[in-house]
Design an enzyme around this catalytic site. Sequence first.
Site, PDB file in Angstrom:
ATOM      1  N   HIS A  15      -7.794  -5.237  -1.116  1.00  0.00           N
ATOM      2  CA  HIS A  15      -6.623  -5.061  -0.431  1.00  0.00           C
ATOM      3  C   HIS A  15      -5.334  -5.556   0.834  1.00  0.00           C
ATOM      4  O   HIS A  15      -4.638  -6.039   0.243  1.00  0.00           O
ATOM      5  CB  HIS A  15      -6.380  -3.673  -0.278  1.00  0.00           C
ATOM      6  CG  HIS A  15      -5.234  -2.382   0.097  1.00  0.00           C
ATOM      7  ND1 HIS A  15      -4.718  -2.004  -1.608  1.00  0.00           N
ATOM      8  CD2 HIS A  15      -5.188  -1.192   0.474  1.00  0.00           C
ATOM      9  CE1 HIS A  15      -3.674  -1.099  -0.620  1.00  0.00           C
ATOM     10  NE2 HIS A  15      -3.870  -1.257   0.390  1.00  0.00           N
ATOM     11  N   SER A  59       1.174  -1.352   0.130  1.00  0.00           N
ATOM     12  CA  SER A  59      -0.257   0.161   0.074  1.00  0.00           C
ATOM     13  C   SER A  59       1.106   1.169   0.251  1.00  0.00           C
ATOM     14  O   SER A  59       1.675   1.245  -0.775  1.00  0.00           O
ATOM     15  CB  SER A  59      -1.005  -0.518   1.479  1.00  0.00           C
ATOM     16  OG  SER A  59      -1.889   1.275   1.106  1.00  0.00           O
ATOM     17  N   ASP A 101      -8.579  -5.085  -6.453  1.00  0.00           N
ATOM     18  CA  ASP A 101      -8.260  -3.867  -5.158  1.00  0.00           C
ATOM     19  C   ASP A 101      -8.107  -2.642  -5.775  1.00  0.00           C
ATOM     20  O   ASP A 101      -8.099  -2.832  -6.868  1.00  0.00           O
ATOM     21  CB  ASP A 101      -7.287  -4.111  -4.597  1.00  0.00           C
ATOM     22  CG  ASP A 101      -6.468  -3.333  -4.039  1.00  0.00           C
ATOM     23  OD1 ASP A 101      -7.204  -1.963  -3.337  1.00  0.00           O
ATOM     24  OD2 ASP A 101      -5.241  -3.779  -3.958  1.00  0.00           O
TER      25      ASP A 101
END
Length: 311
Positions: free
Chosen positions: A291, A181, A237
């Site tokens: 995610h 991320s 995602d």
Amino acid sequence: MFALISLLALLPSVLSAPIFGLGDDGESSTEATTAFSLADAESTLLRPGQFARIAYCSSQSITTWTCGEPCKALPNVTFLQSGGDQGLIPLYFVAHDADDQSIVVAHEGTDSKNILSILNDAKFGLVDLNVTRFPDTAGKGIKVHSGFQETFERTADGLLAGVMKGLADTGAKKVVVTGHSLGAAVATMTGALIKKSVDPSVEVTVTGFGLPRGGNQAWADFLDSDVGVTFMSNQNDPVPSVPPRFTGFQHSSGEIHITDDTQKNFVACPGQDNENCATGNSLLDVNVSNHKGPYFDDLSFGHSACPDGAT
């Protein structure tokens, strides 16, 4: 930014389209994907992913390498250095991986419960790359995500000093940079900094998971030509699709895309922003839970995947 994604997951019919797709007119690849096996993933991506997972653990458990199963999965690792406060300054750590004979740098990703961490993502305007750190890029028109660059700058000097000391002390000839991320986005900048700073004989690899776009076309081209980034996107995602291309952002090459939830089916995606992978996802099928994972071999990210107090 990722707090907004959570909101969109609750109200997709109202809000998702203008954020993730309309007007998305940047160039993208339409090249056919190729098979990427589970064995390929395990041999090239699993170990960096395991280090990226540990970056979400408490600083104390990383320092003592007592973070439970995530640390037990990586024996023969010596902690060298850490920095950040797991807030405005996300945590990073440097370690020596004796089994891989490498120095590893892992960056923490966004803490969805910490507003200071989320603010790093929210500053998504494009700004000039700091060419004092990358003098070879002067005049190339490279622009990067404002929040990501600010996050990178907060720890860059101390991190680089730790890596250089680790290389000198261990004799390692390889540096592995990884993150998930926000951590993946910062890892691309860290990898670029390390690569320009070490002797050319030292191999530097950058591996990210759930990587958002981090800069403009010139930044993507720089990563392709000078750094080399491999990143894994998981099914639907939405994070790899932000910031959107119509705002000037572009992904570099190197995407490996997970096509379903079996944790076994992957494809390699040639070119930048390949429409057959995350960039081509339908706006109607956004899945924020993708995610965090799992990605493969039950590899998931976030503080719930590495609980505090583990021993």
